[in-house]
Scaffold this active site. Structure first.
Site, PDB file in Angstrom:
ATOM      1  N   ARG A 155      -4.412   2.715  -4.488  1.00 48.73           N
ATOM      2  CA  ARG A 155      -4.571   2.342  -3.079  1.00 48.73           C
ATOM      3  C   ARG A 155      -3.467   3.013  -2.281  1.00 48.73           C
ATOM      4  O   ARG A 155      -2.556   3.626  -2.841  1.00 48.73           O
ATOM      5  CB  ARG A 155      -4.613   0.832  -2.854  1.00 48.73           C
ATOM      6  CG  ARG A 155      -3.882  -0.067  -3.794  1.00 48.73           C
ATOM      7  CD  ARG A 155      -2.396   0.061  -3.740  1.00 48.73           C
ATOM      8  NE  ARG A 155      -1.900  -0.056  -2.384  1.00 48.73           N
ATOM      9  CZ  ARG A 155      -0.752   0.438  -1.969  1.00 48.73           C
ATOM     10  NH1 ARG A 155       0.049   1.117  -2.793  1.00 48.73           N
ATOM     11  NH2 ARG A 155      -0.354   0.297  -0.725  1.00 48.73           N
ATOM     12  N   GLY A 156      -3.560   2.897  -0.969  1.00 48.38           N
ATOM     13  CA  GLY A 156      -2.675   3.638  -0.089  1.00 48.38           C
ATOM     14  C   GLY A 156      -3.429   4.885   0.345  1.00 48.38           C
ATOM     15  O   GLY A 156      -3.959   5.633  -0.496  1.00 48.38           O
ATOM     16  N   ALA A 157      -3.473   5.121   1.669  1.00 54.25           N
ATOM     17  CA  ALA A 157      -4.342   6.168   2.201  1.00 54.25           C
ATOM     18  C   ALA A 157      -4.141   7.532   1.521  1.00 54.25           C
ATOM     19  O   ALA A 157      -5.115   8.134   1.049  1.00 54.25           O
ATOM     20  CB  ALA A 157      -4.165   6.255   3.714  1.00 54.25           C
TER      21      ALA A 157
ATOM     22  N   ASN B  29      -4.219  -0.255   9.947  1.00 52.35           N
ATOM     23  CA  ASN B  29      -3.383  -0.414   8.755  1.00 52.35           C
ATOM     24  C   ASN B  29      -3.697  -1.791   8.169  1.00 52.35           C
ATOM     25  O   ASN B  29      -4.470  -2.570   8.737  1.00 52.35           O
ATOM     26  CB  ASN B  29      -1.899  -0.257   9.113  1.00 52.35           C
ATOM     27  CG  ASN B  29      -1.010  -0.166   7.883  1.00 52.35           C
ATOM     28  OD1 ASN B  29      -1.316   0.554   6.931  1.00 52.35           O
ATOM     29  ND2 ASN B  29       0.078  -0.913   7.861  1.00 52.35           N
ATOM     30  N   LYS B  30      -3.095  -2.075   7.051  1.00 55.70           N
ATOM     31  CA  LYS B  30      -3.327  -3.340   6.331  1.00 55.70           C
ATOM     32  C   LYS B  30      -3.367  -4.534   7.268  1.00 55.70           C
ATOM     33  O   LYS B  30      -2.566  -4.636   8.195  1.00 55.70           O
ATOM     34  CB  LYS B  30      -2.192  -3.506   5.314  1.00 55.70           C
ATOM     35  CG  LYS B  30      -2.248  -4.773   4.493  1.00 55.70           C
ATOM     36  CD  LYS B  30      -3.525  -4.922   3.695  1.00 55.70           C
ATOM     37  CE  LYS B  30      -3.768  -3.746   2.773  1.00 55.70           C
ATOM     38  NZ  LYS B  30      -5.182  -3.670   2.334  1.00 55.70           N
TER      39      LYS B  30
ATOM     40  N   ARG C 101     -14.363   2.892  -0.193  1.00 55.07           N
ATOM     41  CA  ARG C 101     -13.543   2.198   0.809  1.00 55.07           C
ATOM     42  C   ARG C 101     -13.721   2.865   2.169  1.00 55.07           C
ATOM     43  O   ARG C 101     -13.287   3.994   2.378  1.00 55.07           O
ATOM     44  CB  ARG C 101     -12.053   2.210   0.407  1.00 55.07           C
ATOM     45  CG  ARG C 101     -11.815   1.423  -0.880  1.00 55.07           C
ATOM     46  CD  ARG C 101     -10.371   1.002  -1.010  1.00 55.07           C
ATOM     47  NE  ARG C 101     -10.062  -0.072  -0.081  1.00 55.07           N
ATOM     48  CZ  ARG C 101      -8.815  -0.411   0.239  1.00 55.07           C
ATOM     49  NH1 ARG C 101      -7.788   0.258  -0.250  1.00 55.07           N
ATOM     50  NH2 ARG C 101      -8.597  -1.412   1.062  1.00 55.07           N
TER      51      ARG C 101
ATOM     52  N   ASP D  47      -3.805   3.629   7.660  1.00 48.78           N
ATOM     53  CA  ASP D  47      -5.014   4.019   6.927  1.00 48.78           C
ATOM     54  C   ASP D  47      -5.906   4.944   7.745  1.00 48.78           C
ATOM     55  O   ASP D  47      -6.662   5.731   7.182  1.00 48.78           O
ATOM     56  CB  ASP D  47      -5.780   2.782   6.479  1.00 48.78           C
ATOM     57  CG  ASP D  47      -5.014   2.062   5.382  1.00 48.78           C
ATOM     58  OD1 ASP D  47      -4.109   1.273   5.706  1.00 48.78           O
ATOM     59  OD2 ASP D  47      -5.283   2.341   4.196  1.00 48.78           O
TER      60      ASP D  47
ATOM     61  N   GLN E   7       0.549  -6.609  -1.900  1.00 43.07           N
ATOM     62  CA  GLN E   7       1.112  -5.279  -2.156  1.00 43.07           C
ATOM     63  C   GLN E   7       2.600  -5.218  -1.822  1.00 43.07           C
ATOM     64  O   GLN E   7       3.331  -4.446  -2.426  1.00 43.07           O
ATOM     65  CB  GLN E   7       0.353  -4.208  -1.335  1.00 43.07           C
ATOM     66  CG  GLN E   7      -1.073  -3.954  -1.787  1.00 43.07           C
ATOM     67  CD  GLN E   7      -2.072  -4.827  -1.061  1.00 43.07           C
ATOM     68  OE1 GLN E   7      -1.722  -5.869  -0.491  1.00 43.07           O
ATOM     69  NE2 GLN E   7      -3.327  -4.430  -1.073  1.00 43.07           N
TER      70      GLN E   7
END
Lengths: 354, 354
Positions: B49-51, B250-251, B92, B240, B199
């Site tokens: 995960r993480g863009a 973002n998250k 995603r 993201d 996270q």
């Protein structure tokens, strides 16, 4: 609410019974407290929580602590009473209802100092039971006043649990929702899960579902988004201690919700009995904030979810300044846009017994 | 960072290897992806995960998907490539780097359409490896630019994980902290745990501790209080997807942090590579927001913490409007007080390949 969150069973040789809220919603189990350490521990580890319920726990704990007294005169008895009160008072520093109840029990004992010790013990049990009854009445009154603010079709956001489980039976913030629902108003509620101990997920969602009220559970960090999406009409939360100017200590995260509410033009209400006010404190600046163990953050779910040895900061409460509060809903009416003058006018001097 | 978050092992008959981030910090385990479904699943369930890391996963996944192709001409091969890309793209929806990488791989294939199919496969593997190398360089550049903002003694708050684990090795938001730390500046970091999947607790705290940076873990709902206490000098988060006007997805929870930062006069920075910008979207209003399964909220840690059957709302991201953003730190420099003009000036047309 059909469940008794906390009650006294039997006579002076009986015991306090309370729901172990740490096991909800998966398990409904009761703790029978026969002595003060069991009660202290139940308060400390949040088996019983919520400011009004903690007050009741303190009153019942006082009875447990002095019913076996063999004091030969009132001075000796009062000394034992003080000892019990100091011990119970050390369990949770922020909730003022705890100290309010201890003070009230002490005042009642003094008022009856001329009676035989055994009779004073009976009087204290009666007083503790009266606090429970008063709490029920107060919650109903808060519900009635607050429900006037709620129109049909309102969506409310709440944080933590200020429901029946936080009181003897009807709640404070949730009392408003229960009352509006009983009046036939269709309401919806977004419940913040409320980390670290998830009182929103475990208790608020459970209570609202049982009452047949539409509830949607979100993580605390989603409150800003749902407000931005226009889903929330108002916020209603409980309180653990309210200063003379209306500044309100409540579960950690309440302040963030209040800032977000103001930013989005959403009304922000606090629902709390008069016993939650601490008029000895001019502002929230003076409210002591309990810090709890970091393992509530790092292993809150029975599983370690953070590296071993990580530093944590775990305040249990924060203070929302009065300027963020649209109104405080009490059993004596709603204090709109609270400040020291309005608080004093609504509460008078009665709120601090002893 | 000593650990390779995601890499390719061996030649065209090799495989992608990635850290299973769902097991951190208690277990460091690798997943060897030999086929596309394994990669799709790894992206979907946030093992990777993480863009930026998702972009790399998509590029490597493309190689896995077409290396066995028996296409007889480029048209047939391109058809297979499209099929693989559509499949990977469904894992995603919010992270634009995923589509950026898929488009880039496609463009490279077309550019080499005249080569034999087997050679195109090799070229695509080289391209995927080049994306990894580029990511490393880009992260270092972001770190260098961002570190200029960080004075000795700064305390930074971050949300989610935009660290080495979100990229090939150095991070974006955390790159700034790593770079400042390497420059000998004493910094402290408050890490939001970042519900529902933690996270921040599991990954960010772990990375910062490993780097020897002072880190304190808090629950998301404590961010407002620590800002009010004056503990935070600035916020730095990843992204993201960033729209042409600087609005940043973002998250979930990032928007709330941004509102709180503004309220407390705390600078709010986004750190992200140019590949995170989606200039085809005029504003954040057009960014699709992934919703995830409610069981991430109700039983996120292997234990049910909410009543059976409770309704949930589980957005994975939110959008922070550009007006809350002090600056966007990219490999090409810092876009201060971002708007459409400044974004265009810094990024030019290069950011969208294909």
């Amino acid at each position: 609410m059909p469940l008794a969150t906390i009650e006294w069973v039997g006579g002076l040789d009986g015991h306090a019974r309370l729901i172990d809220q740490t096991l909800l919603p998966t398990e409904l189990k009761y703790i029978d407290c026969e002595d003060v350490p069991t009660m202290w521990n139940s308060i400390k580890r949040l088996a019983v929580r919520g400011a009004p319920a903690i007050g009741i726990a303190a009153a019942l704990g006082t009875v447990l602590g002095i019913r076996g007294s063999e004091a030969s005169d009132f001075n000796e008895f009062e000394e034992e009473l003080r000892h019990v009160a100091n011990y119970l008072g050390s369990s949770r520093p922020t909730a003022v209802n705890l100290f309010w109840a201890l003070d009230r029990m002490h005042a009642v004992a003094r008022h009856n100092a001329n009676l035989p010790i055994d009779r004073i013990k009976e009087v204290l049990l009666e007083e503790a039971k009266a606090i429970i009854e008063m709490d029920k009445t107060v919650c109903r009154q808060i519900g009635r006043h607050g429900a006037e603010l709620i129109a049909d079709g309102t969506t409310i956001l709440t944080h933590c649990n200020a429901g029946g489980l936080a009181t003897a039976d009807y709640g404070t913030a949730l009392a408003v929702m229960f009352a509006a629902h009983e009046q036939g108003k269709r309401i919806s509620v977004y419940a913040d899960e409320t980390r670290p101990l998830l009182q929103g997920a475990r208790l608020t969602a459970w209570e609202l579902m049982h009452a047949g009220i539409d509830v949607t559970l979100i993580c605390d960090n989603m409150a800003g988004l749902v407000m931005k999406q226009g889903k929330i009409d108002c916020v209603i939360v409980g309180a653990d201690r309210i200063a003379a100017n209306g500044d309100t200590a409540n579960k950690i995260g309440t302040y963030s919700v209040a800032v977000l509410a103001k930013q989005h033009g959403v009304s922000f209400y606090v629902a709390a009995p008069a016993s939650t006010f601490d008029l000895s404190l001019p502002s929230g600046h003076f409210i002591p904030i309990e810090e709890r163990e970091g393992n509530e953050i790092t292993c809150g779910f029975g599983k370690r979810t953070a590296p071993e040895g990580v530093k944590t900061y775990c305040p249990a409460f924060d203070v929302t300044p009065a300027e963020y509060i649209t109104g405080i809903i009490t059993e004596r009416g709603i204090i709109e846009r609270p400040d020291a003058d309005k608080v004093r006018k609504t509460l008078g001097a009665q709120s601090q017994p002893g």
